[in-house]
Design a protein around this motif. Structure first.
Motif, PDB file in Angstrom:
ATOM      1  N   ARG A 104       0.824  -1.215   0.000  1.00 46.49           N
ATOM      2  CA  ARG A 104       0.000   0.000   0.000  1.00 46.49           C
ATOM      3  C   ARG A 104       0.861   1.269   0.000  1.00 46.49           C
ATOM      4  N   ALA A 105       1.924   1.279   0.791  1.00 42.50           N
ATOM      5  CA  ALA A 105       2.626   2.558   0.975  1.00 42.50           C
ATOM      6  C   ALA A 105       4.090   2.564   0.550  1.00 42.50           C
ATOM      7  N   CYS A 106       4.607   1.439   0.055  1.00 42.44           N
ATOM      8  CA  CYS A 106       6.028   1.428  -0.334  1.00 42.44           C
ATOM      9  C   CYS A 106       6.200   2.245  -1.619  1.00 42.44           C
ATOM     10  N   PRO A 162       6.856  -0.704  12.006  1.00 41.32           N
ATOM     11  CA  PRO A 162       7.183  -1.842  11.148  1.00 41.32           C
ATOM     12  C   PRO A 162       8.445  -2.596  11.570  1.00 41.32           C
ATOM     13  N   ALA A 163       9.451  -1.899  12.111  1.00 37.80           N
ATOM     14  CA  ALA A 163      10.671  -2.599  12.552  1.00 37.80           C
ATOM     15  C   ALA A 163      10.350  -3.490  13.741  1.00 37.80           C
ATOM     16  N   GLY A 164       9.683  -2.936  14.743  1.00 40.66           N
ATOM     17  CA  GLY A 164       9.361  -3.684  15.958  1.00 40.66           C
ATOM     18  C   GLY A 164       8.428  -4.853  15.666  1.00 40.66           C
ATOM     19  N   PHE A 181       6.369  -3.258  23.892  1.00 39.00           N
ATOM     20  CA  PHE A 181       5.982  -2.105  24.709  1.00 39.00           C
ATOM     21  C   PHE A 181       5.774  -0.903  23.782  1.00 39.00           C
ATOM     22  N   GLU A 182       4.648  -0.237  23.923  1.00 37.45           N
ATOM     23  CA  GLU A 182       4.336   0.908  23.050  1.00 37.45           C
ATOM     24  C   GLU A 182       3.805   2.049  23.912  1.00 37.45           C
ATOM     25  N   LYS A 183       4.348   3.237  23.684  1.00 38.34           N
ATOM     26  CA  LYS A 183       3.910   4.359  24.523  1.00 38.34           C
ATOM     27  C   LYS A 183       2.565   4.942  24.089  1.00 38.34           C
ATOM     28  N   GLY A 188       1.464   0.083  16.010  1.00 38.20           N
ATOM     29  CA  GLY A 188       1.718   0.247  14.578  1.00 38.20           C
ATOM     30  C   GLY A 188       2.745   1.337  14.268  1.00 38.20           C
ATOM     31  N   GLY A 189       3.115   2.145  15.276  1.00 40.25           N
ATOM     32  CA  GLY A 189       4.086   3.217  15.010  1.00 40.25           C
ATOM     33  C   GLY A 189       3.531   4.175  13.973  1.00 40.25           C
ATOM     34  N   LEU A 190       4.373   4.541  13.018  1.00 38.21           N
ATOM     35  CA  LEU A 190       3.929   5.500  11.994  1.00 38.21           C
ATOM     36  C   LEU A 190       2.906   4.885  11.032  1.00 38.21           C
ATOM     37  N   LEU A 191       2.794   3.551  11.037  1.00 33.74           N
ATOM     38  CA  LEU A 191       1.740   2.924  10.214  1.00 33.74           C
ATOM     39  C   LEU A 191       0.377   3.329  10.765  1.00 33.74           C
ATOM     40  N   GLU A 224       5.605   3.797  28.465  1.00 34.21           N
ATOM     41  CA  GLU A 224       6.738   4.544  27.898  1.00 34.21           C
ATOM     42  C   GLU A 224       8.015   4.072  28.572  1.00 34.21           C
ATOM     43  N   ILE A 225       8.875   3.437  27.785  1.00 29.90           N
ATOM     44  CA  ILE A 225      10.148   2.956  28.354  1.00 29.90           C
ATOM     45  C   ILE A 225      11.053   4.178  28.556  1.00 29.90           C
ATOM     46  N   GLY A 226      11.644   4.248  29.747  1.00 31.12           N
ATOM     47  CA  GLY A 226      12.427   5.442  30.096  1.00 31.12           C
ATOM     48  C   GLY A 226      11.638   6.321  31.040  1.00 31.12           C
ATOM     49  N   GLY A 446      15.594  -0.177  12.683  1.00 32.22           N
ATOM     50  CA  GLY A 446      14.606   0.732  12.093  1.00 32.22           C
ATOM     51  C   GLY A 446      15.086   2.178  12.095  1.00 32.22           C
ATOM     52  N   ASP A 447      14.145   3.091  12.038  1.00 24.35           N
ATOM     53  CA  ASP A 447      14.482   4.518  11.965  1.00 24.35           C
ATOM     54  C   ASP A 447      15.375   4.963  13.121  1.00 24.35           C
ATOM     55  N   ALA A 448      15.231   4.336  14.283  1.00 18.84           N
ATOM     56  CA  ALA A 448      16.039   4.710  15.448  1.00 18.84           C
ATOM     57  C   ALA A 448      17.521   4.473  15.169  1.00 18.84           C
ATOM     58  N   LEU A 454      12.144   4.390   5.310  1.00 17.40           N
ATOM     59  CA  LEU A 454      10.931   3.830   4.705  1.00 17.40           C
ATOM     60  C   LEU A 454      10.482   2.584   5.475  1.00 17.40           C
ATOM     61  N   ILE A 455       9.216   2.230   5.282  1.00 15.86           N
ATOM     62  CA  ILE A 455       8.668   1.022   5.916  1.00 15.86           C
ATOM     63  C   ILE A 455       9.527  -0.194   5.564  1.00 15.86           C
ATOM     64  N   VAL A 456       9.849  -0.311   4.281  1.00 16.93           N
ATOM     65  CA  VAL A 456      10.525  -1.506   3.789  1.00 16.93           C
ATOM     66  C   VAL A 456      11.936  -1.649   4.384  1.00 16.93           C
TER      67      VAL A 456
HETATM   68  C1  LIG Z   1       3.909  11.282   7.754  1.00 11.18           C
HETATM   69  C2  LIG Z   1       4.763  10.140   7.315  1.00 11.18           C
HETATM   70  C3  LIG Z   1       4.417   9.442   6.184  1.00 11.18           C
HETATM   71  C4  LIG Z   1       5.201   8.382   5.751  1.00 11.18           C
HETATM   72  N1  LIG Z   1       4.824   7.717   4.642  1.00 11.18           N
HETATM   73  C5  LIG Z   1       5.557   6.658   4.230  1.00 11.18           C
HETATM   74  C6  LIG Z   1       5.171   5.930   3.095  1.00 11.18           C
HETATM   75  O1  LIG Z   1       4.174   6.250   2.427  1.00 11.18           O
HETATM   76  N2  LIG Z   1       5.925   4.864   2.721  1.00 11.18           N
HETATM   77  C7  LIG Z   1       7.037   4.476   3.427  1.00 11.18           C
HETATM   78  O2  LIG Z   1       7.685   3.481   3.060  1.00 11.18           O
HETATM   79  N3  LIG Z   1       7.437   5.163   4.517  1.00 11.18           N
HETATM   80  C8  LIG Z   1       6.716   6.235   4.938  1.00 11.18           C
HETATM   81  N4  LIG Z   1       7.117   6.932   6.053  1.00 11.18           N
HETATM   82  C9  LIG Z   1       8.297   6.457   6.798  1.00 11.18           C
HETATM   83  C10 LIG Z   1       7.967   5.200   7.654  1.00 11.18           C
HETATM   84  O3  LIG Z   1       6.709   5.363   8.274  1.00 11.18           O
HETATM   85  C11 LIG Z   1       9.052   4.951   8.690  1.00 11.18           C
HETATM   86  O4  LIG Z   1      10.292   4.826   8.038  1.00 11.18           O
HETATM   87  C12 LIG Z   1       8.794   3.669   9.494  1.00 11.18           C
HETATM   88  O5  LIG Z   1       7.526   3.702  10.111  1.00 11.18           O
HETATM   89  C13 LIG Z   1       9.869   3.459  10.564  1.00 11.18           C
HETATM   90  O6  LIG Z   1       9.550   2.332  11.300  1.00 11.18           O
HETATM   91  P1  LIG Z   1      10.108   2.095  12.782  1.00 11.18           P
HETATM   92  O7  LIG Z   1       9.476   0.841  13.246  1.00 11.18           O
HETATM   93  O8  LIG Z   1      11.574   2.190  12.777  1.00 11.18           O
HETATM   94  O9  LIG Z   1       9.595   3.337  13.659  1.00 11.18           O
HETATM   95  P2  LIG Z   1       8.166   4.000  13.886  1.00 11.18           P
HETATM   96  O10 LIG Z   1       7.180   3.596  12.864  1.00 11.18           O
HETATM   97  O11 LIG Z   1       8.428   5.444  14.071  1.00 11.18           O
HETATM   98  O12 LIG Z   1       7.690   3.377  15.277  1.00 11.18           O
HETATM   99  C14 LIG Z   1       8.340   3.702  16.474  1.00 11.18           C
HETATM  100  C15 LIG Z   1       7.395   3.368  17.624  1.00 11.18           C
HETATM  101  O13 LIG Z   1       8.100   3.403  18.857  1.00 11.18           O
HETATM  102  C16 LIG Z   1       7.277   3.982  19.849  1.00 11.18           C
HETATM  103  N5  LIG Z   1       8.142   4.481  20.906  1.00 11.18           N
HETATM  104  C17 LIG Z   1       9.100   5.450  20.802  1.00 11.18           C
HETATM  105  N6  LIG Z   1       9.714   5.619  21.993  1.00 11.18           N
HETATM  106  C18 LIG Z   1       9.133   4.751  22.859  1.00 11.18           C
HETATM  107  C19 LIG Z   1       9.329   4.483  24.249  1.00 11.18           C
HETATM  108  N7  LIG Z   1      10.269   5.135  24.962  1.00 11.18           N
HETATM  109  N8  LIG Z   1       8.555   3.559  24.859  1.00 11.18           N
HETATM  110  C20 LIG Z   1       7.601   2.876  24.137  1.00 11.18           C
HETATM  111  N9  LIG Z   1       7.375   3.113  22.823  1.00 11.18           N
HETATM  112  C21 LIG Z   1       8.133   4.026  22.192  1.00 11.18           C
HETATM  113  C22 LIG Z   1       6.556   5.074  19.091  1.00 11.18           C
HETATM  114  O14 LIG Z   1       5.391   5.517  19.776  1.00 11.18           O
HETATM  115  C23 LIG Z   1       6.250   4.372  17.768  1.00 11.18           C
HETATM  116  O15 LIG Z   1       5.025   3.686  17.855  1.00 11.18           O
HETATM  117  C24 LIG Z   1       6.362   8.015   6.489  1.00 11.18           C
HETATM  118  C25 LIG Z   1       6.733   8.746   7.615  1.00 11.18           C
HETATM  119  C26 LIG Z   1       5.954   9.796   8.029  1.00 11.18           C
HETATM  120  C27 LIG Z   1       6.373  10.580   9.226  1.00 11.18           C
END
Ligand SMILES: Cc1cc2nc3c(=O)[nH]c(=O)nc-3n(C[C@H](O)[C@H](O)[C@H](O)COP(=O)(O)OP(=O)(O)OC[C@H]3O[C@@H](n4cnc5c(N)ncnc54)[C@H](O)[C@@H]3O)c2cc1C
Ligand code: SF4
Length: 485
Positions: A104-106, A162-164, A181-183, A188-191, A224-226, A446-448, A454-456
């Motif tokens: 859907r979003a890649c 998506p990473a978690g 654990f999710e704050k 779903g994070g950014l999903l 919230e971890i931390g 992941g993004d951290a 990106l999701i992928v």
């Molecule tokens: C508006 C927007 C649109 C996007 N659109 C697309 C797209 O169309 N296609 C695409 O491929 N990519 C897109 N991206 C990028 C993509 O969403 C990210 O690269 C991807 O979600 C990163 O995944 P992640 O699991 O690393 O982190 P995230 O998805 O950011 O998830 C991190 C999670 O950790 C949680 N968290 C953080 N700190 C703590 C804590 N201390 N304790 C507990 N929980 C915590 C957060 O609440 C969050 O739920 C978009 C990004 C944004 C901002």
């Protein structure tokens, strides 16, 4: 039999989309169904290349080329062409935990590297992927896979993006006990709270979380971890901890007038909009609303585009999006040769909607905001900008606005969540290919770890980190059973 020149003789075709004027009336996805025969034709355009660049998944310079999940694209294209949908689904599952999200979003870097694109147009890989996973859910092929044996080893995953989720899925399938654990209040994070509902409907994110829960993963929201639980406590309780906390720290603008009311970081706005939608509050306005407002989005990227589409659905009076750079080229340029996935000018869904509603593309190029303007109540009323391009510099202009959204990117992880963990430029540092931080039993993905991406890529890192964690905790368990010399 598919013809050897189908990729030339048959034209690339994608599903039709709902008319922008109609689709902005709600928050649903806007792609129309694609008939089976058309999918068959599109799948027949795949040449089953001996060396499929579409699945190589690598970075060339800063550009992604091919699928970072190494999806077995030619194989499932062929199975779809042959009508073997269940086999295609099984092949897709070998590499991709959640095709319903990627399809859907890649941005489909696989298509930029498709060999058919050299002489004709690339295969519609992403759309075929979507058809496979949607059919799998419709037919009931996607069932909870409950591990037969448990290792007794425990992993804490912090963050449910998506990473978690990917790492949790793989670790759970390996028999380890996983707690996520999710704050936030939803997983779903950014999903869930980032990408708007019209790009990924949130019911699909929840459907996957429900499935993972049935498979044995424990999900804990609003933790919230931390803050609520320390990282040290997690280290004590679990055999390993994986940080998938995203790159949440947003870039801000330290310029005159930033304190004014009506200026928000893009993520605050997008999250408020999705929460309002999911909490079924259609008789009220979201906590930040664009209704009847002149909206300016600062930042020319995808997050900015999602703000434009959201503001249009909320009934804004006007919307403009500023980009610091110029318009992208319409065709592949010499410095972006195949198999690089080129950065090209596209009429993204948000811009198409703006065209239909306001008669123009909201994008303005080479613009730098220099100052926010406000009234005596401290409400934002507009902003001043300078124009930068090759032929002119510092041409100042004033713009009216009563809602300004800042979408200029992310600086990285929130420092308060990584006390004791080494970071560099906002990214958690890990041993090369090991995903292991300076704390032996704490990993990151992941993004951290890689910065906003990106999701992928987040899913690829989740998969690789899960493998490393599995190795680490099994080795530790064996070591602890050996008698000391
Ligand atoms: C508006 C927007 C649109 C996007 N659109 C697309 C797209 O169309 N296609 C695409 O491929 N990519 C897109 N991206 C990028 C993509 O969403 C990210 O690269 C991807 O979600 C990163 O995944 P992640 O699991 O690393 O982190 P995230 O998805 O950011 O998830 C991190 C999670 O950790 C949680 N968290 C953080 N700190 C703590 C804590 N201390 N304790 C507990 N929980 C915590 C957060 O609440 C969050 O739920 C978009 C990004 C944004 C901002
Ligand atoms: S996940 Fe993305 S890159 Fe991989 S096959 Fe699907 S659309 Fe292409």
């Amino acid at each position: 039999m598919r013809g050897t020149t189908d990729f030339i003789d048959k034209k690339r075709e994608k599903p039709k989309e709902l008319d922008p004027v109609k689709r902005i009336e709600n928050w649903g996805e806007y792609q129309k169904p694609f008939p089976k025969e058309k999918l068959n034709t599109q799948a027949s355009r795949c040449m089953e290349c001996g060396t499929p660049f579409c699945q190589m998944g690598t970075l060339i310079g800063r550009q992604t080329s091919g699928c970072p999940l190494y999806n077995l694209i030619p194989e499932w294209n062929t199975l779809v062409y042959e009508g073997k949908w269940k086999e295609a689904y099984q092949r897709l599952l070998l590499t991709n935990n959640f095709p319903e999200f990627t399809s859907r979003a890649c941005p489909a870097p696989c298509e930029g590297s498709c060999t058919a694109g050299l002489v004709s147009e690339p295969v519609t890989i992403k759309n075929i992927e979507k058809a496979i996973i949607d059919k799998a859910f419709d037919k009931g092929w996607v069932k909870p896979r409950i591990p037969l044996k448990r290792t007794g080893l425990k992993v804490a995953v912090v963050g449910s993006g998506p990473a978690g989720l990917t790492a949790s899925d793989d670790l759970n399938q390996l028999g380890h006990s996983v707690t996520v654990f999710e704050k936030e209040d939803r997983f779903g994070g950014l999903l869930m709270y980032g990408i708007p509902n019209m790009k990924i409907e949130k019911k699909y994110v929840q459907r996957r979380v429900d499935l993972l829960q049935k498979e044995g993963i424990e999900f804990r929201a609003n933790v919230e971890i931390g803050k609520d639980i320390s990282l040290e406590d997690l280290q004590q309780e679990f055999d390993a901890v994986l940080l998938c906390i995203g790159a949440e720290k947003q870039r801000d603008m330290d310029i005159e007038g930033r304190h004014l009311h009506g200026i928000y970081p893009a993520m605050e706005y997008l999250k408020a909009s999705t929460k309002h939608f999911l909490n079924n509050q259609s008789n009220t306005e979201p906590s930040i609303s664009a209704k009847g407002k002149k909206v300016i989005v600062i930042g020319g990227g995808d997050t900015g585009a999602d703000c434009v589409a959201t503001a249009i659905r909320q009934g804004c009076k006007s919307v403009v999006q500023f980009g610091k750079h110029g318009e992208l080229p319409k065709e592949r340029t010499d410095d972006q040769p195949w198999p690089l996935n080129p950065s090209l000018f596209t009429l993204d869904y948000a811009y198409e909607e703006s065209f239909k509603v306001f008669g123009e593309d909201p994008r303005k190029y080479y613009i730098q905001t220099t100052k926010f303007l406000g009234d005596d109540q401290n409400n934002v009323t507009g902003l001043e900008t300078a124009l930068f391009n090759e032929s002119s510099s510092n041409q100042n202009q004033c713009w009216e606005a009563d809602l300004v959204l800042i979408a200029i990117g992310f600086e990285g992880v929130q420092e308060s969540y990584t006390t004791g963990i080494q970071t560099k430029n906002g990214r958690i540092e890990t041993l090369p290919n090991k995903f292991q931080t300076n704390e032996e039993n704490i990993f990151a993905a992941g993004d951290a770890k890689r910065g906003a991406s990106l999701i992928v890529w987040a899913m690829q890192e989740g998969k690789k980190a899960a493998k490393e964690i599995d190795r680490y905790i099994l080795r530790k368990a064996i070591e602890s059973q050996q008698p000391s010399a």
